[in-house]
Design an enzyme around this catalytic site. Structure first.
Site, short mmCIF file in Angstrom:
data_model
loop_
_atom_site.label_atom_id
_atom_site.label_comp_id
_atom_site.label_asym_id
_atom_site.label_seq_id
_atom_site.Cartn_x
_atom_site.Cartn_y
_atom_site.Cartn_z
N SER A 116 -46.15 -97.47 26.06
CA SER A 116 -45.68 -96.30 26.79
C SER A 116 -46.59 -95.09 26.48
CB SER A 116 -44.21 -96.03 26.44
OG SER A 116 -43.66 -95.01 27.25
N ASP A 129 -53.48 -73.05 29.42
CA ASP A 129 -54.83 -73.38 28.95
C ASP A 129 -54.84 -74.64 28.09
OD1 ASP A 129 -53.42 -72.22 26.86
OD2 ASP A 129 -55.10 -71.02 26.14
N HIS A 159 -39.51 -101.54 31.08
CA HIS A 159 -40.44 -100.73 30.29
C HIS A 159 -40.47 -101.15 28.82
CE1 HIS A 159 -42.82 -97.10 29.56
NE2 HIS A 159 -42.06 -96.84 28.52
#
Length: 438
Positions: free
Chosen positions: A151, A363, A416
């Site tokens: 994952s 940023d 998953h």
């Protein structure tokens, strides 16, 4: 500042079939400005009778973000397959487990929200990989090692391929190939659609829960319900149970919890009331208070030179399917973080301002370099789960089209958590793929 193994902190133990060694490393908090250091912990696992064997390392990058590496309970699962060929290194990524953990207590030691937010910016994928490279040089010198990313650990693996491919022999990824360039909003739009589909399958399996969920949501919207460990249970918090819908056992975890939601009131005239046991068990299924990195940095997994600006919250308005006023079935949400959580979960409340600063930070450095990755020579084998709710299959395929030497194993046999559910088989297939046996 180079990593330094703390031999005085090493410890050894064993469980049937496995020998364990605990290792500590002093590493810079900020690699751009070395000075303050953090502790990073890793546990070496090797098969009994192989302690002195010359085995290559396989480093495990755990999912999350914010989760510590697994604690071995026995010689089973993917570790059982791995130790046939490797010396496994279970890395507690910085801020998790025993690696200078980020907790409500540790955050409380920082003087203000701006300091908290700035500190947390050092706990993303880029610095996790810098830590790993520093540790490799201590343990392996100039030798390469192999990595396995589950994952979010796959995100770390892709960053590793982008930033330090010279340190890698081979890479295995399970449910974790990220997009290299897509903005955060693309990720959450895709995720919302997948959560809607998982809800449909859940209610198809448990149609009786349509009424149960609708009644619980109505009750929580009209009543103030304190939680056993503090905070309140709101309708929105209750619906966050949908985080589990993408796991192989997630439907059952939710359904069996709902079965015990109500209990007869002490006063027979009062009818039923919410079961205290239900509230306790619900708390145990939600880890937002104990996994602060996940709560504070989930959206930052995707941000590159842009702010997330509470992407999941903004995009929720595009999906009226999640309205609490639906007359048919109310939908659970998924792997999303919302600003209201910092007014609801007690350990998140003091971090509300820091969370907002992180959401508005624009940023963030780039995590992946497509210009480097398009020349990748490191062999990669990846399990891509067809119905993955957390890591979009389409984006994994996009990335594989850009990065050479990636072999994909598409499967709908697993959800998953395939590596946890059937790890020996899953890892075994990926190893065979890298070696050309499949």
């Amino acid at each position: 500042m180079p990593a330094s193994a703390q031999s005085s902190s090493e410890s050894f133990s064993s469980i049937p079939g496995l020998k364990l060694r605990s290792l500590w490393f002093d590493l810079p908090l900020d690699y751009a400005s070395p000075g303050e250091t953090i502790k990073v912990f890793a546990r070496e696992v090797v098969a009994s009778q192989k302690e002195s064997a010359q085995l290559p390392y396989l480093v495990f990058f755990q999912g999350g973000p914010g989760s510590g590496s697994p604690r071995p309970m026995g010689n089973s699962g993917w570790i059982k397959r791995a130790i046939k060929d490797y010396r496994v290194l279970l890395l507690d990524q910085r801020g998790t487990g025993l690696s200078s953990p980020i907790t409500a207590q540790s955050m409380a030691h920082l003087p203000d929200a701006a300091t908290q937010a700035e500190y947390l910016t050092h706990f993303r994928t880029d610095n996790i990989v810098r830590d790993a490279e520093a540790i490799r040089k201590v343990l392996c010198g100039d030798e390469t090692w192999s990595i396995l990313g589950q994952s979010y650990g796959g995100f770390c693996s892709m960053r590793y391929l982008s930033a330090a491919p010279h340190g890698l022999q081979e890479v295995f990824i399970t449910g974790g190939i990220p997009s290299l360039t897509r903005p955060t909003d693309d990720v959450y739009r895709n995720t919302y659609r997948r959560v809607i589909a998982k809800n449909a399958k859940y209610y198809e399996r448990y149609p009786q829960d349509v009424t149960r969920v609708r009644e619980l949501v109505a009750y929580l919207r009209e009543n103030d319900v304190p939680m056993p460990s503090g905070g309140r249970l709101t309708a929105q918090r209750f619906l966050q149970l949908g985080l589990a819908l993408g796991m192989s056992d997630g439907y059952e975890a939710i359904h069996y919890l709902l079965e015990e939601a109500w209990i007869a009131g002490a006063d027979s005239r009062a009818g039923r009331e919410l079961n205290w046991n239900f509230l306790v068990h619900l708390e145990h299924q939600q880890s937002f208070d104990t996994n602060l990195i996940f709560s504070l940095m989930q959206e930052a997994c995707y941000t590159q030179q842009a702010a997330s600006n509470w992407s999941a919250e903004r995009l929720l308005n595009e999906f009226p399917e999640f309205s609490l006023d639906r007359k048919d079935c109310v939908l659970f949400t998924g792997e999303m973080i919302y600003p209201w959580m910092f007014d609801t979960y007690p350990k998140l409340m003091p971090l509300k301002e820091a969370a907002d600063l992180l959401a508005r930070k624009s940023d963030w450095p780039m995590l992946y370099d497509p210009a480097v990755l398009k020349y990748n020579k490191v062999p990669v084998a990846a399990a891509v789960y067809y119905d993955d709710m957390y890591v979009p299959r389409e984006y994994a395929e996009e990335t594989a089209d850009i990065v050479p030497n990636i072999r994909l194993w598409h499967t709908n046999e697993y959800e998953h958590n395939g590596l946890r559910f059937d790890g020996e088989t899953v890892l075994g297939r990926l190893i065979a793929m890298v070696r050309g046996a499949v």
